[in-house]
Design a protein around this motif. Structure first.
Motif, short mmCIF file in Angstrom:
data_model
loop_
_atom_site.label_atom_id
_atom_site.label_comp_id
_atom_site.label_asym_id
_atom_site.label_seq_id
_atom_site.Cartn_x
_atom_site.Cartn_y
_atom_site.Cartn_z
N TYR A 77 76.71 81.18 90.55
CA TYR A 77 77.61 80.15 90.12
C TYR A 77 77.33 79.12 89.60
O TYR A 77 76.91 78.62 89.94
CB TYR A 77 78.96 80.51 91.22
N ARG A 78 77.57 79.14 88.01
CA ARG A 78 77.49 78.08 87.71
C ARG A 78 78.49 77.43 87.39
O ARG A 78 79.22 77.47 87.70
CB ARG A 78 77.10 78.28 86.19
N SER A 79 78.27 75.84 86.75
CA SER A 79 79.90 74.59 87.33
C SER A 79 79.84 74.96 85.44
O SER A 79 78.88 75.18 84.89
CB SER A 79 78.91 73.58 87.36
N PRO A 80 81.25 74.89 85.10
CA PRO A 80 81.06 74.77 83.45
C PRO A 80 81.62 73.67 83.38
O PRO A 80 81.34 72.66 82.30
CB PRO A 80 82.95 75.23 83.30
N ARG A 81 81.68 72.37 84.13
CA ARG A 81 81.16 71.11 83.65
C ARG A 81 80.27 70.46 83.60
O ARG A 81 79.79 69.57 83.34
CB ARG A 81 82.22 69.56 85.40
N HIS A 82 78.96 70.85 84.38
CA HIS A 82 78.08 70.14 84.82
C HIS A 82 76.60 70.83 84.16
O HIS A 82 76.26 72.17 85.44
CB HIS A 82 77.45 69.70 86.38
N ASP A 83 75.83 70.89 83.36
CA ASP A 83 74.92 72.11 83.23
C ASP A 83 73.73 72.12 83.99
O ASP A 83 73.48 70.76 84.80
CB ASP A 83 74.38 71.16 82.05
N GLU A 84 72.99 73.24 84.09
CA GLU A 84 72.43 73.10 85.16
C GLU A 84 72.64 72.96 86.68
O GLU A 84 71.93 72.59 87.32
CB GLU A 84 70.40 72.93 84.84
N MET A 85 73.70 73.11 87.38
CA MET A 85 74.01 72.72 88.40
C MET A 85 74.79 74.58 88.76
O MET A 85 75.77 74.98 87.76
CB MET A 85 75.72 71.86 88.57
N TYR A 86 74.79 74.72 89.94
CA TYR A 86 74.57 75.93 90.57
C TYR A 86 74.83 76.01 92.21
O TYR A 86 74.12 75.14 92.60
CB TYR A 86 72.88 76.87 90.15
N LEU A 87 75.36 76.79 92.37
CA LEU A 87 75.95 76.98 93.70
C LEU A 87 76.12 78.32 94.31
O LEU A 87 76.10 79.64 93.28
CB LEU A 87 77.81 76.75 93.48
N TYR A 88 75.26 78.46 95.27
CA TYR A 88 75.32 80.05 95.56
C TYR A 88 75.81 80.14 97.37
O TYR A 88 75.81 79.46 98.00
CB TYR A 88 73.60 80.08 96.45
N VAL A 89 76.65 81.22 97.47
CA VAL A 89 77.29 81.96 98.09
C VAL A 89 76.78 83.28 98.35
O VAL A 89 76.94 83.96 97.75
CB VAL A 89 78.57 81.09 98.00
N PRO A 90 77.34 83.33 100.65
CA PRO A 90 76.73 84.46 100.97
C PRO A 90 78.16 85.12 100.08
O PRO A 90 79.37 84.68 100.33
CB PRO A 90 77.75 84.29 101.85
N LYS A 91 77.64 86.04 99.36
CA LYS A 91 78.48 87.21 98.99
C LYS A 91 79.53 87.35 99.43
O LYS A 91 81.15 88.03 99.17
CB LYS A 91 77.89 88.73 98.96
N GLN A 92 79.45 88.05 101.20
CA GLN A 92 80.28 88.01 102.09
C GLN A 92 81.91 87.20 102.09
O GLN A 92 82.70 88.06 101.99
CB GLN A 92 79.92 88.93 103.53
N GLU A 93 81.11 86.07 102.30
CA GLU A 93 81.82 84.82 102.12
C GLU A 93 82.48 84.08 101.23
O GLU A 93 83.85 83.92 101.37
CB GLU A 93 81.56 84.06 103.32
N GLY A 94 81.94 84.39 99.83
CA GLY A 94 82.50 83.94 98.76
C GLY A 94 82.22 82.23 99.03
O GLY A 94 82.39 81.34 100.24
N LEU A 95 83.73 81.99 97.99
CA LEU A 95 84.00 80.34 97.96
C LEU A 95 84.20 79.93 99.63
O LEU A 95 84.23 78.61 99.54
CB LEU A 95 84.37 80.15 97.41
N GLU A 96 84.34 80.32 100.67
CA GLU A 96 85.86 80.18 101.47
C GLU A 96 85.56 79.06 101.87
O GLU A 96 85.52 77.99 102.79
CB GLU A 96 86.48 81.29 102.62
N ARG A 97 83.84 78.52 102.43
CA ARG A 97 83.62 77.46 103.65
C ARG A 97 83.17 76.65 102.52
O ARG A 97 82.18 75.52 102.88
CB ARG A 97 81.75 78.22 104.05
N VAL A 98 83.25 76.56 101.53
CA VAL A 98 82.59 75.44 100.45
C VAL A 98 83.73 74.52 100.01
O VAL A 98 85.14 74.53 100.20
CB VAL A 98 82.40 75.87 98.58
N PRO A 99 83.39 73.05 100.62
CA PRO A 99 84.59 71.95 100.80
C PRO A 99 85.53 72.35 99.75
O PRO A 99 84.73 72.23 98.46
CB PRO A 99 83.67 70.71 101.21
N GLU A 100 86.63 71.62 99.76
CA GLU A 100 87.81 71.44 98.92
C GLU A 100 86.91 70.54 97.20
O GLU A 100 87.36 70.54 96.02
CB GLU A 100 88.79 71.60 99.53
#
Length: 97
Positions: free
Chosen positions: A9-32
């Motif tokens: 995923y790319r951030s809509p707020r920060h150019d060239e910032m990306y978040l990689y997450v396991p497909k099966q888990e999605g964003l569930e382990r990314v801190p709020e």
């Protein structure tokens, strides 16, 4: 495990910032708090990451380990120093002139 299917995923707020997450888990382990700072994620692609794969701006081993250990990998924008800004400005002047 040396291979992972992940969503990027790319951030809509920060150019060239990306978040990689396991497909099966999605964003569930990314801190709020990180999700708040990142903004509403914009899906870029789904990718099979293996130890042999080259990534443009991330160390594939670090990505794989981060996905396993913490459930995400945050790719920060490249650092641009004053010298690089000056070079970029000069290049843009040359291409216009």
């Amino acid at each position: 495990m040396n291979k992972r299917i992940c969503d990027i995923y790319r951030s809509p707020r920060h150019d060239e910032m990306y978040l990689y997450v396991p497909k099966q888990e999605g964003l569930e382990r990314v801190p709020e708090k990180l999700q708040e700072l990142f903004g509403k994620p914009v899906h870029v692609t789904t990718l099979l990451i293996t130890a042999e794969r080259k990534l443009a701006r991330a160390d594939v081993d670090k990505v794989i380990h981060a996905l396993q250990d913490q459930g995400y990998y945050l790719q920060m924008p490249p650092v641009v120093d004053d010298e690089m800004r000056a070079i970029a400005a000069q290049n843009s002047k040359l291409s216009r002139g």
